[in-house]
Scaffold this active site. Structure first.
Site, short mmCIF file in Angstrom:
data_model
loop_
_atom_site.label_atom_id
_atom_site.label_comp_id
_atom_site.label_asym_id
_atom_site.label_seq_id
_atom_site.Cartn_x
_atom_site.Cartn_y
_atom_site.Cartn_z
CE LYS A 54 -49.31 111.04 25.40
NZ LYS A 54 -49.68 111.49 24.04
CD GLN A 98 -47.88 113.72 21.75
OE1 GLN A 98 -48.11 112.57 22.12
NE2 GLN A 98 -48.49 114.76 22.29
CG ASP A 121 -53.66 109.12 20.53
OD1 ASP A 121 -53.72 109.41 21.73
OD2 ASP A 121 -52.67 109.37 19.81
#
Ligand code: GUN
Length: 287
Positions: A54, A98, A121
């Site tokens: 990412k 994460q 997200d």
């Protein structure tokens, strides 16, 4: 005839170039770059690879990117303090924590602490609610990657039978919503499907899967979708990211390529698309 490959790597490259062009236009106008802060707690090897990818994708697109690596023993209060700092930082447009998190940390509490406007997200309950009611602020990255992979390869979903195997909060549940909804400006062809969500308690999974004109495997079980479960000519999207003997393998058995009309590979299918959609959301978050 073997299935046509749904090449996520190539499509991701095309879409990342579009995003990079938009970031360059911002820079030319003297605006600050879109900025993504990723937080990783502990030393889960898969998470480290994802976050590194990412970070690289952000840099390649001309974004600002920060990775905050915290030790496995981090307390919930320490993590919440970092999230609060990132929420308040005007250079940070997107905040990503994460998953999975170590057990001493309440995942829900952390996801609820991310400012909804920075929740690229799309995991915050406010954003999940907006998605579910047809007013999305963001689309969650992996489901959106699946939808774009279908759409940009000319695979229609409107009026068709779609089966999603898996009911996770990250993939199965939001993807089913997106595919069943009416099309929207941001999701022009993603909807209007007749969607079945199958899972570990589904009776006769093979028969349910054979109904699918579009079959999405997001169960997290290596090779669980076998050729006998696939209607000839169906489009099959493999969302599996299983590590088997150190190798990345999907949820779809390789022999499905002999039956399906279209098949997205692992690696090189949905994975690169997921990161691309993160860039799309971060660009949108920057305004
Ligand atoms: N862990 C596995 N997939 C994801 C994802 O898309 N976002 C975050 N934050 N964590 C994950």
């Amino acid at each position: 005839m073997p299935a046509t490959r749904l090449d996520g790597k190539a499509l991701a490259a095309t879409m990342r170039a579009e995003v990079a062009a938009a970031a360059a236009a911002r820079a030319a106008a003297g605006r600050r770059p879109p900025g993504l802060a990723a937080v990783i707690v502990g030393d889960n090897p898969a998470s480290q690879v994802y976050v590194r990818n990412k970070h690289r994708a952000c840099q390649d697109a001309g974004f600002a990117s920060w990775v905050h690596t915290l030790p496995a023993a981090t307390t919930q209060a320490e993590l919440l303090a970092l999230v609060a700092r990132l929420n308040a930082d005007p250079a940070v447009h997107g905040v990503l924590v994460q998953l999975p998190l170590p057990r001493q940390i309440d995942e829900g509490a952390v996801l609820r602490a991310v400012a909804p406007a920075k929740d690229v997200d799309c995991f915050h309950p406010e954003n999940v609610g907006l998605l579910a009611t047809g007013h999305p602020r963001y689309y969650p990255c992996t489901p959106h990657g699946v939808v774009q992979l279908l759409h940009r390869n000319g695979i229609a979903t409107a009026g068709r039978e779609v089966v999603v195997v898996g009911r996770s909060n990250i993939v199965g549940k939001p993807l089913a919503l997106m595919l069943a909804q009416k099309p929207t400006a941001a999701n022009p062809a993603g909807g209007d499907a007749t969607v079945t969500v199958a899972h570990t308690r589904t009776r006769d999974l093979a028969a349910v899967c054979r109904r699918a004109e579009v079959l999405v495997a997001a169960a997290g079980v290596p090779g669980v979708v076998t050729p006998d479960m696939v209607a000839p000519g169906a489009a099959v999207v493999d969302v599996g990211t299983n590590s088997v003997g150190g190798k990345l393998v999907g949820d779809v058995h390789p022999a499905v390529a002999d039956v399906a009309g279209f098949l997205s590979p692992v690696p090189g299918g949905v994975g690169p698309m997921t990161i691309t959609m993160l860039l799309v959301n971060t660009l949108a978050a920057a305004g």
